[in-house]
Design an enzyme around this catalytic site. Structure first.
Site, short mmCIF file in Angstrom:
data_model
loop_
_atom_site.label_atom_id
_atom_site.label_comp_id
_atom_site.label_asym_id
_atom_site.label_seq_id
_atom_site.Cartn_x
_atom_site.Cartn_y
_atom_site.Cartn_z
CG HIS A 56 -1.74 -1.22 1.39
ND1 HIS A 56 -2.62 -1.66 0.41
CD2 HIS A 56 -1.81 -2.14 2.39
CE1 HIS A 56 -3.20 -2.78 0.82
NE2 HIS A 56 -2.72 -3.10 2.00
CG HIS A 219 -6.37 -5.99 1.08
ND1 HIS A 219 -7.19 -5.45 2.04
CD2 HIS A 219 -5.11 -5.89 1.56
CE1 HIS A 219 -6.46 -5.04 3.07
NE2 HIS A 219 -5.20 -5.29 2.80
#
Length: 333
Positions: A56, A219
């Site tokens: 991320h 995700h």
């Protein structure tokens, strides 16, 4: 799968070595896999620790530095760090004023941070206060969570709480401002392509050309629905309308408007989106007090974006404007 890696197994380890080489003002604990300020612990200052699965970036390691986080733990790709990492990071940044754990609402992160806080307090006596971020309006529960997911507001919260800690506020006050940010921040995202986890070597989910997934998490987990790709103006409306329906953003000092790239979306497209988001907010009577556009909480190489809107007051804006010096966010220093 064409990627700039040595081995799928060592991606996180290799990236941590890269962070250490690129940012000598930070300290990387390779054994426990966390990044912390080079001057940590700062005596008398509340320490801020966050972390989560890798993939991320720049969240979270890219937001370590004066004015933001004191430490960030790096899990494997899309996998929570383990409690031992969090315990060592907490010890490393404890300057005697307590430590705030900033936790995105994913089941693994929440459980592991809870365990880490108990261990750290038992071993060292440090006071640890957790704040959970759960700002995603797309779904109530997901594959990874009970309750809403923690997404884009995390970036804004880490900046604002980091500024409060840098000013010398005590642990209770830093936790209070963090909770206020979470209560007033809402996000929603869209995916135009899947991401590819290096160890898997293939896209995480199948998304046919011409289709997009509305309401995704970071995700690639499913969102609200799959629909044909639409013009930016319509996509902006799909993202902003649920936020406006969930929280009254009128009044106050306006909003901090954040259009985030998911990892493979060019800035030109993010600015196209920001223009549309601004038009929608103007029509809704919501003023934009500050803005942030760019890839700050990503999902590897996923194409798409998310919109985060934080209802601000004068205190939040002052803390947002305060100096910060991290690899991913820097101004005023």
């Amino acid at each position: 799968m064409n990627k700039l890696i040595n081995d799928p197994v060592s991606v996180v380890t290799d990236a941590l070595h890269g962070i250490a080489a690129a940012h000598p003002d930070l300290r990387v604990d390779h054994e426990n896999r966390f990044v912390c300020r080079g001057d940590a612990p700062v005596r008398g200052k509340v320490g801020l620790v966050s972390g989560g699965g890798s993939g991320h970036e720049p969240l979270h390691g890219g937001f370590v530095g004066p004015g933001m986080l004191d430490a960030a733990c790096a899990g494997e790709i899309f996998t929570s760090p383990v409690p031992g990492q969090m315990v060592e990071a907490t010890k490393a940044v404890d300057g005697g004023a307590g430590v705030l754990h900033i936790v995105k609402n994913y089941t693994g992160d929440v459980l592991n941070f809870e365990m880490a806080a108990e261990i750290a307090e038992a071993e060292t006596g440090v006071t640890v206060t957790p704040v959970i971020v759960d700002d995603d309006v797309a779904v109530q529960d997901s594959l990874y969570t009970a309750g809403r997911r923690g997404v884009g507001t995390t970036v804004l919260l880490e900046k604002i709480a980091g500024a409060a800690a840098e000013q010398g506020r005590d642990l209770a006050a830093v936790a209070d401002i963090a909770r206020k940010v979470n209560a007033n921040g809402r996000s929603m995202g869209v995916a135009l392509t899947s991401c590819t986890v290096p160890a898997a070597g293939k896209p995480t989910f199948d998304l046919p050309d011409g289709q997009m997934e509305v309401g995704i998490g970071i995700h690639g987990e499913p969102g609200r629905r799959r629909v044909p790709v639409a013009p930016a103006a319509e996509i902006a409306d799909l993202l902003v309308s649920p936020i406006l329906a969930d929280l009254d953003l009128t009044g106050g000092a306006g909003v901090i408007a954040f259009v985030n790239g998911m990892g493979a979306t060019p800035l030109i497209e993010l600015y196209v989106m920001f223009a549309e988001v601004s038009r929608i907010l103007q029509r809704a009577g919501v003023g934009v007090a500050r803005s942030l556009v760019g890839p700050y909480i990503t999902s590897l190489d996923m194409a798409g974006c998310s919109v985060t809107l934080l209802k601000a007051d004068d205190e939040i804006l002052r803390l947002w404007d305060a100096p910060v010096r991290t690899p991913g966010l820097r101004w005023g220093m």
